[in-house]
Scaffold this active site. Structure first.
Site, PDB file in Angstrom:
ATOM      1  N   LYS A  18       1.079   6.318  -3.562  1.00 54.54           N
ATOM      2  CA  LYS A  18       2.273   6.501  -2.709  1.00 54.54           C
ATOM      3  C   LYS A  18       3.462   6.993  -3.548  1.00 54.54           C
ATOM      4  O   LYS A  18       4.227   7.851  -3.117  1.00 54.54           O
ATOM      5  CB  LYS A  18       2.612   5.189  -1.986  1.00 54.54           C
ATOM      6  N   GLN A  56       2.752  -3.794   0.663  1.00 55.81           N
ATOM      7  CA  GLN A  56       1.329  -3.471   0.612  1.00 55.81           C
ATOM      8  C   GLN A  56       0.493  -4.641   1.119  1.00 55.81           C
ATOM      9  O   GLN A  56       0.685  -5.782   0.700  1.00 55.81           O
ATOM     10  CB  GLN A  56       0.940  -3.101  -0.839  1.00 55.81           C
ATOM     11  N   ASP A 115       6.201   1.636   7.487  1.00 53.96           N
ATOM     12  CA  ASP A 115       4.805   1.464   7.917  1.00 53.96           C
ATOM     13  C   ASP A 115       4.662   1.397   9.437  1.00 53.96           C
ATOM     14  O   ASP A 115       3.549   1.404   9.957  1.00 53.96           O
ATOM     15  CB  ASP A 115       4.276   0.133   7.353  1.00 53.96           C
TER      16      ASP A 115
HETATM   17  N1  LIG Z   1       1.328  -1.774   4.040  1.00 56.26           N
HETATM   18  C1  LIG Z   1       0.136  -1.207   4.235  1.00 56.26           C
HETATM   19  N2  LIG Z   1      -0.944  -1.759   3.664  1.00 56.26           N
HETATM   20  C2  LIG Z   1      -2.150  -1.165   3.874  1.00 56.26           C
HETATM   21  C3  LIG Z   1      -2.266   0.040   4.626  1.00 56.26           C
HETATM   22  C4  LIG Z   1      -1.098   0.567   5.223  1.00 56.26           C
HETATM   23  O1  LIG Z   1      -1.123   1.593   5.938  1.00 56.26           O
HETATM   24  N3  LIG Z   1       0.081  -0.073   4.985  1.00 56.26           N
HETATM   25  N4  LIG Z   1      -3.499   0.688   4.724  1.00 56.26           N
HETATM   26  C5  LIG Z   1      -4.560   0.311   3.807  1.00 56.26           C
HETATM   27  C6  LIG Z   1      -4.479   0.871   2.423  1.00 56.26           C
HETATM   28  N5  LIG Z   1      -3.851   2.192   2.274  1.00 56.26           N
HETATM   29  C7  LIG Z   1      -2.515   2.287   2.302  1.00 56.26           C
HETATM   30  O2  LIG Z   1      -1.790   1.405   2.012  1.00 56.26           O
HETATM   31  C8  LIG Z   1      -4.615   3.331   1.890  1.00 56.26           C
HETATM   32  C9  LIG Z   1      -5.972   3.279   1.757  1.00 56.26           C
HETATM   33  C10 LIG Z   1      -6.678   4.387   1.295  1.00 56.26           C
HETATM   34  C11 LIG Z   1      -6.023   5.546   0.958  1.00 56.26           C
HETATM   35  C12 LIG Z   1      -6.712   6.719   0.393  1.00 56.26           C
HETATM   36  O3  LIG Z   1      -6.103   7.756   0.230  1.00 56.26           O
HETATM   37  N6  LIG Z   1      -7.973   6.591   0.047  1.00 56.26           N
HETATM   38  C13 LIG Z   1      -8.682   7.655  -0.599  1.00 56.26           C
HETATM   39  C14 LIG Z   1      -9.651   7.077  -1.607  1.00 56.26           C
HETATM   40  C15 LIG Z   1      -8.922   6.305  -2.660  1.00 56.26           C
HETATM   41  C16 LIG Z   1      -9.805   5.841  -3.784  1.00 56.26           C
HETATM   42  O4  LIG Z   1     -10.494   6.672  -4.376  1.00 56.26           O
HETATM   43  O5  LIG Z   1      -9.734   4.638  -4.097  1.00 56.26           O
HETATM   44  C17 LIG Z   1      -9.451   8.455   0.434  1.00 56.26           C
HETATM   45  O6  LIG Z   1      -9.740   7.930   1.517  1.00 56.26           O
HETATM   46  O7  LIG Z   1      -9.744   9.608   0.139  1.00 56.26           O
HETATM   47  C18 LIG Z   1      -4.670   5.599   1.117  1.00 56.26           C
HETATM   48  C19 LIG Z   1      -3.973   4.499   1.570  1.00 56.26           C
HETATM   49  C20 LIG Z   1      -4.555  -1.209   3.657  1.00 56.26           C
HETATM   50  N7  LIG Z   1      -3.267  -1.683   3.303  1.00 56.26           N
END
Ligand SMILES: Nc1nc2c(c(=O)[nH]1)N[C@@H](CN(C=O)c1ccc(C(=O)N[C@@H](CCC(=O)O)C(=O)O)cc1)CN2
Length: 296
Positions: free
Chosen positions: A53, A97, A120
Site C-alpha cells: 500500500k 490492517q 477502507d
Molecule cells: N483493512 C483491511 N484489511 C484487509 C483488507 C482490506 O481491504 N482492508 N483486505 C485483505 C488484505 N489486503 C488488503 O489489505 C490485500 C490482500 C491481497 C492483496 C494482493 O495484492 N495480493 C496479491 C498477492 C500478494 C502476495 O504475493 O502475497 C495478488 O492477489 O496478486 C492486496 C491487498 C485482508 N485485510
C-alpha cells in the site's frame, strides 16, 4: 473453452496512472492526499500488504504515514493512535490492517475511525450509506475489494445486469458488502450470499452466472460444480505447502481446472488483490477531491 483472464495487475496499473494525474491536480492546489496505515503485530502477510500500500502511494504521489504497534498492544493504546490520526491534518485517509489480534475489539476500532478519513469504507456510517444507497453519486468510500471486483469486470466489458451472482463467504471486507453493491439499480445483478454453513452450495453454484469465491478455503470451488461459461472471481487466499518444493504458496478458493469451463477468471494472485489496493488509492483521492469541491 478456456477462460479469458481478468487481469488485475494490468488494470490496477492503468488505474494508478489515471490517479497520478488526479493527485497532481490536487497537489497543485495545495491539497496533498496522505494515507496512513495502522498495522498491529508481525503477521508476514499483513506486513507485505501494508508495504504494498505504501509502495502504491509513492507511485501515484500520495504521501504516506506508517504506524506499527506490537501484537500485545492494548485496546486503549490502539485507540489513542486512532484518535491521533483522526486529528492529524497530514493524514487525509487511513486504514487499520485486518485482521487484528483476538484481544482487540475490532468493531470498536473500526467505529472509532473518523468516517471522513475511512479509506477502507468499513466504518458503520459508510457501510450504512451503502445499505441506504445514498451513495449515488458517490459521497462516501466503498469497501475496496467489492469496488475492485466491479471495476475489474467493467473494465473487461463483463456485463452483470440480470446475472445471478453467487458469493461464497460472509466476511466484512468482501462477502457482506458486495451484495449491496451488485444489487444497485445501475448494476442490477441478483445476488445469493452463501457461506461455509450453506447446505445446498452445489445447487447454487450450478445456477451461478458469476461466482465470487471469498471463503479462504483452498480450491473449494471445482470445475464440475460450475456452469459452462461462468465468470469466476477468485478472492479468498490461503498459504498452502507446495508438495514439490515444500514451500508455502498462495492458493485461491478456485481449483485451476475450473478455468477450462469458465468464460472469465480472475487469477489469484494477480486478479482481485491488486484491484483492492488500487481502489484504496481511489478512495483516498476521491475524499480529497470531494473536500476540494472537484468531485461532488
Ligand atoms: N483493512 C483491511 N484489511 C484487509 C483488507 C482490506 O481491504 N482492508 N483486505 C485483505 C488484505 N489486503 C488488503 O489489505 C490485500 C490482500 C491481497 C492483496 C494482493 O495484492 N495480493 C496479491 C498477492 C500478494 C502476495 O504475493 O502475497 C495478488 O492477489 O496478486 C492486496 C491487498 C485482508 N485485510
Amino acid at each position: 473453452m478456456t477462460a479469458r483472464i481478468l487481469d488485475g495487475r494490468a488494470t490496477a496499473t492503468a488505474i494508478k496512472s489515471e490517479l497520478a494525474d488526479r493527485v497532481k491536480v490536487l497537489t497543485d492546489r495545495g491539497r496533498v492526499p496522505g494515507l496512513a496505515t495502522v498495522l498491529v503485530g508481525d503477521d508476514p502477510a499483513s506486513h507485505s500488504y501494508v508495504t504494498g500500500k505504501h509502495r502504491d502511494c509513492e507511485q501515484v504521489g500520495i504521501s504516506s504515514i506508517r504506524k506499527e504497534l506490537p501484537a500485545d498492544v492494548s485496546q486503549a493504546d490502539l485507540e489513542k493512535v486512532i484518535d491521533e490520526l483522526n486529528e492529524d491534518p497530514a493524514c487525509t485517509g487511513y486504514i487499520v490492517q485486518l485482521p487484528l489480534p483476538e484481544h482487540i475489539n475490532t468493531n470498536a476500532i473500526l467505529e472509532r475511525v473518523d468516517p471522513a478519513k475511512d479509506a477502507d469504507g468499513l466504518h458503520p456510517t459508510n457501510l450504512g450509506r451503502l445499505v441506504l444507497n445514498v451513495n449515488e453519486p458517490m459521497t462516501s468510500p466503498l469497501p475496496c475489494t467489492p469496488a475492485g471486483i466491479v471495476e475489474l469486470l467493467e473494465r473487461h466489458g463483463v456485463e452483470l445486469k440480470g446475472k445471478h451472482v453467487v458469493v461464497v463467504g460472509r466476511g466484512v471486507t468482501v462477502g457482506r458488502p458486495i451484495g449491496l453493491l451488485l444489487t444497485r439499480r445501475e448494476i442490477n445483478a441478483t445476488v445469493t450470499l452463501a457461506h461455509t454453513g450453506t447446505q445446498n452450495l452445489g445447487e447454487l453454484l450450478a445456477q451461478a452466472d458469476v461466482v465470487v469465491a471469498a471463503a479462504g478455503r483452498p480450491h473449494m470451488i471445482r470445475a464440475e460444480q460450475i456452469k459452462d461459461g461462468a465468470v469466476l472471481l477468485d478472492v479468498g487466499v490461503s498459504r498452502v505447502e507446495d508438495p514439490e518444493t515444500g514451500k508455502k504458496k498462495l492458493t485461491g478458493d478456485i481449483d485451476p481446472a475450473a478455468a477450462q469451463k469458465a468464460s472469465w477468471l480472475s487469477p489469484n494472485p494477480g486478479g482481485v488483490g491488486p484491484m483492492t489496493r488500487a481502489m484504496l488509492l481511489v478512495n483516498v483521492v476521491e475524499s480529497c477531491e470531494r473536500a476540494e469541491g472537484i468531485l461532488t
